[in-house]
Design a protein around this motif. Structure first.
Motif, mmCIF file in Angstrom:
data_model
loop_
_atom_site.group_PDB
_atom_site.id
_atom_site.type_symbol
_atom_site.label_atom_id
_atom_site.label_comp_id
_atom_site.label_asym_id
_atom_site.label_seq_id
_atom_site.Cartn_x
_atom_site.Cartn_y
_atom_site.Cartn_z
ATOM 1 N N TYR A 1 0.846 -1.186 0.000
ATOM 2 C CA TYR A 1 0.000 0.000 0.000
ATOM 3 C C TYR A 1 0.883 1.238 0.000
ATOM 4 N N ASN A 2 0.585 2.151 -0.918
ATOM 5 C CA ASN A 2 1.291 3.424 -1.020
ATOM 6 C C ASN A 2 0.406 4.513 -0.425
ATOM 7 N N PHE A 3 0.858 5.059 0.707
ATOM 8 C CA PHE A 3 0.055 6.038 1.417
ATOM 9 C C PHE A 3 -0.032 7.381 0.702
ATOM 10 N N ALA A 4 0.635 7.504 -0.448
ATOM 11 C CA ALA A 4 0.451 8.717 -1.253
ATOM 12 C C ALA A 4 -1.007 8.857 -1.664
ATOM 13 N N ALA A 5 -1.725 7.731 -1.743
ATOM 14 C CA ALA A 5 -3.150 7.760 -2.087
ATOM 15 C C ALA A 5 -3.967 8.465 -1.009
ATOM 16 N N LEU A 6 -3.409 8.539 0.206
ATOM 17 C CA LEU A 6 -4.077 9.240 1.306
ATOM 18 C C LEU A 6 -3.443 10.594 1.588
ATOM 19 N N GLY A 7 -2.562 11.018 0.690
ATOM 20 C CA GLY A 7 -1.919 12.312 0.870
ATOM 21 C C GLY A 7 -0.650 12.271 1.710
ATOM 22 N N ILE A 8 -0.036 11.074 1.881
ATOM 23 C CA ILE A 8 1.213 10.955 2.640
ATOM 24 C C ILE A 8 2.270 10.336 1.731
ATOM 25 N N PRO A 9 2.842 11.114 0.821
ATOM 26 C CA PRO A 9 3.850 10.561 -0.098
ATOM 27 C C PRO A 9 5.100 10.125 0.656
ATOM 28 N N GLY A 10 5.680 9.026 0.210
ATOM 29 C CA GLY A 10 6.908 8.525 0.815
ATOM 30 C C GLY A 10 6.685 7.406 1.801
ATOM 31 N N LEU A 11 5.459 7.226 2.280
ATOM 32 C CA LEU A 11 5.155 6.183 3.259
ATOM 33 C C LEU A 11 4.533 4.981 2.547
ATOM 34 N N THR A 12 5.115 3.792 2.753
ATOM 35 C CA THR A 12 4.609 2.587 2.114
ATOM 36 C C THR A 12 4.549 1.433 3.111
ATOM 37 N N LEU A 13 3.656 0.488 2.840
ATOM 38 C CA LEU A 13 3.503 -0.727 3.633
ATOM 39 C C LEU A 13 3.638 -1.925 2.711
ATOM 40 N N ASN A 14 4.333 -2.943 3.191
ATOM 41 C CA ASN A 14 4.522 -4.156 2.396
ATOM 42 C C ASN A 14 4.420 -5.367 3.307
ATOM 43 N N VAL A 15 3.572 -6.323 2.944
ATOM 44 C CA VAL A 15 3.426 -7.571 3.696
ATOM 45 C C VAL A 15 3.599 -8.730 2.726
ATOM 46 N N ARG A 16 4.484 -9.695 3.073
ATOM 47 C CA ARG A 16 4.753 -10.827 2.195
ATOM 48 C C ARG A 16 4.665 -12.129 2.990
ATOM 49 N N TYR A 17 4.115 -13.143 2.343
ATOM 50 C CA TYR A 17 4.063 -14.477 2.944
ATOM 51 C C TYR A 17 4.512 -15.477 1.890
ATOM 52 N N VAL A 18 5.505 -16.293 2.234
ATOM 53 C CA VAL A 18 6.023 -17.296 1.314
ATOM 54 C C VAL A 18 6.006 -18.649 2.013
ATOM 55 N N LYS A 19 5.540 -19.663 1.296
ATOM 56 C CA LYS A 19 5.525 -21.029 1.812
ATOM 57 C C LYS A 19 6.280 -21.931 0.852
ATOM 58 N N GLY A 20 7.233 -22.708 1.382
ATOM 59 C CA GLY A 20 8.020 -23.602 0.549
ATOM 60 C C GLY A 20 7.905 -25.044 0.997
ATOM 61 N N ASP A 21 7.994 -25.973 0.044
ATOM 62 C CA ASP A 21 7.976 -27.400 0.362
ATOM 63 C C ASP A 21 8.759 -28.158 -0.709
ATOM 64 N N GLN A 22 8.738 -29.473 -0.659
ATOM 65 C CA GLN A 22 9.423 -30.367 -1.597
ATOM 66 C C GLN A 22 10.945 -30.212 -1.564
ATOM 67 N N VAL A 23 11.482 -29.674 -0.466
ATOM 68 C CA VAL A 23 12.929 -29.509 -0.356
ATOM 69 C C VAL A 23 13.601 -30.871 -0.177
ATOM 70 N N LYS A 24 14.705 -31.104 -0.891
ATOM 71 C CA LYS A 24 15.463 -32.344 -0.738
ATOM 72 C C LYS A 24 16.310 -32.273 0.534
ATOM 73 N N THR B 1 6.936 -11.546 6.260
ATOM 74 C CA THR B 1 7.762 -10.344 6.398
ATOM 75 C C THR B 1 6.895 -9.112 6.211
ATOM 76 N N THR B 2 7.049 -8.146 7.112
ATOM 77 C CA THR B 2 6.316 -6.881 7.026
ATOM 78 C C THR B 2 7.303 -5.733 7.016
ATOM 79 N N ASP B 3 7.159 -4.827 6.056
ATOM 80 C CA ASP B 3 7.985 -3.623 5.964
ATOM 81 C C ASP B 3 7.098 -2.385 6.035
ATOM 82 N N ILE B 4 7.495 -1.433 6.859
ATOM 83 C CA ILE B 4 6.904 -0.100 6.834
ATOM 84 C C ILE B 4 8.048 0.865 6.558
#
Length: 234
Positions: free
Chosen positions: A141-164, A189-192
């Motif tokens: 999410y880019n908070f520039a849409a709310l009038g706060i340029p430069g502030l961003t939020l990022n949330v990521r989820y990764v799941k892995g399997d089949q590892v040897k 992982t969450t980044d602000i």
């Protein structure tokens, strides 16, 4: 390379020295340099397997001369990584997801200390072990849409399997291999982040990162980091 340099000096097997530096032991190894550049995505136009094979000519012609190089001793990695990511953006929101698969008997190879192009690379895990399959969900999410340029939020989820597990050197990995199991892991992982938009601190960024990783072949990890960055304009 990032500054536009396109000619680099190196020598096969690192042979030779520098006439301006007495006692210099050798030069940059051409094979290692080509492997690094190709791993970074540059098209060198050089056949790396053929280049490594040509070391035999040196070995026969100079039997008493030591040959240097890491990739020749370790061997070329026998893997292939498919990494995909698609997304949709609307009014500051971006929703994306991806699928990734590493094929082969080795983990995805890259130069230590560098980043990969893989979408799955997170704070703790790269999700690119031998034969690993990974799925990712991501929200930005880019908070520039709310009038706060430069502030961003990022949330990521990764799941892995089949590892040897046979390729994992940890105690948990060996136990998993003994039981004929498969490696599994996940990470969130969450980044602000805020980037200063004007003034003497323009382009300075401040990021808070929170990450949690769980795995059946590695120790769990929970991390919080504060990252200060600066972007140079050339």
């Amino acid at each position: 390379m990032q500054q536009g340099i396109r000619e680099l000096d190196a020598s096969l097997a690192g042979l030779g020295g520098c006439p301006f530096a007495p006692g210099a032991s050798g030069n940059t190894v051409t094979e290692d340099l080509v492997f690094m550049l190709q791993g970074m995505g540059y098209d060198t136009g050089i056949d790396l397997p053929a280049l490594i094979a040509s070391r035999r000519v040196l070995s026969e012609a100079l039997p008493d001369e030591p040959l240097y190089g890491c990739i020749a001793r370790a061997g070329l990695p026998l893997d292939f990584a498919l990494s995909t990511n698609v997304g949709y953006s609307i009014q500051g929101h971006t929703f994306s997801g991806g699928y990734q698969k590493v094929s082969g008997d080795t983990a995805y190879a890259y130069v230590g200390g560098t980043d990969t192009y893989l979408f799955s690379e997170q704070q703790v895990s790269t999700f690119a072990l031998a034969n690993e399959r990974a799925w990712m969900l991501r929200y930005d999410y880019n908070f520039a849409a709310l009038g706060i340029p430069g502030l961003t939020l990022n949330v990521r989820y990764v799941k892995g399997d089949q590892v040897k597990p046979q390729r994992i050197t940890s105690a948990k990995g060996r136990a998993l291999a003994a039981g004929d199991g498969e490696g599994r892991e996940w990470e969130r992982t969450t980044d602000i982040t805020y980037v200063v938009q004007s003034g003497p601190l323009r382009h300075v960024s401040l990021r808070w990162r929170n990450a949690s990783m769980r795995s059946n072949f590695a120790d769990a990890a929970d991390e919080n980091r504060v990252i200060v960055g600066y972007t140079f304009e050339f």
